[in-house]
Design a protein around this motif. Sequence first.
Motif, mmCIF file in Angstrom:
data_model
loop_
_atom_site.group_PDB
_atom_site.id
_atom_site.type_symbol
_atom_site.label_atom_id
_atom_site.label_comp_id
_atom_site.label_asym_id
_atom_site.label_seq_id
_atom_site.Cartn_x
_atom_site.Cartn_y
_atom_site.Cartn_z
ATOM 1 N N TRP A 17 -7.132 -4.248 -4.263
ATOM 2 C CA TRP A 17 -6.223 -4.239 -2.988
ATOM 3 C C TRP A 17 -7.522 -3.318 -2.074
ATOM 4 O O TRP A 17 -8.023 -2.226 -2.510
ATOM 5 C CB TRP A 17 -5.136 -3.375 -3.234
ATOM 6 N N TRP A 68 -8.674 -0.859 0.483
ATOM 7 C CA TRP A 68 -8.272 0.582 0.586
ATOM 8 C C TRP A 68 -8.914 0.886 2.066
ATOM 9 O O TRP A 68 -10.200 1.396 2.236
ATOM 10 C CB TRP A 68 -8.864 1.474 -0.418
ATOM 11 N N THR A 80 -12.092 -0.725 -2.998
ATOM 12 C CA THR A 80 -10.866 -1.441 -3.357
ATOM 13 C C THR A 80 -10.112 -0.655 -4.522
ATOM 14 O O THR A 80 -10.949 0.135 -5.087
ATOM 15 C CB THR A 80 -10.837 -2.846 -3.806
#
Length: 186
Positions: A74, A76, A95
């Motif tokens: 994901w 960041w 991430t």
Amino acid sequence: MLAYDAPADSLDECLRLGESTIIESMRRFVCVVVEVFDDEYLHAPNEEDIARLLAINERRGFLGMLGSIDCMHWRWKNYPTVWSGSFTGHVNAPTIILEAVASQDLWIWQAFFGMPGSLNDTNMLHRSHLLNNLATGEAPKVQYSINGHHYTMGYYLADDIYPKWATFVKPIRSPVGRKRQHFVVQ
């Protein structure tokens, strides 16, 4: 506090709230999350859950399967700049990694979140609670037989990056026949 991993006293000016109010708000938020989601989602699978997962997967032709495992990165967005090196990996941006095990109905019954993006799926295994439970014998008890062989440990569907361990079943790249179509990589 959650998004930036910041202490309450560093947020008082931008939120225009006192430190004690921020801490109390965080405490109430966590209590509500636990109250709402605890019974159904915030627990490791119990014997009833395991039996349900195994029964569903057996009907689908996957005897002994506990779920599918994978990791995702994901992005960041508002990361602390000093951490950018350890959280930047193949994505070329900071991430955070989420490792999850999900059932066919998308019940995510195991999640391990927060490792740096410089890691990959294989590196995550050395830190994963799920694999630690396997190594210490605390994994869900599963018993099944296939082609006359008796097994006492469930398995997870995984992609090719995972090691060749008995607990991971990987897809067949060039399947021949209808039975092998279950494992096709698309």
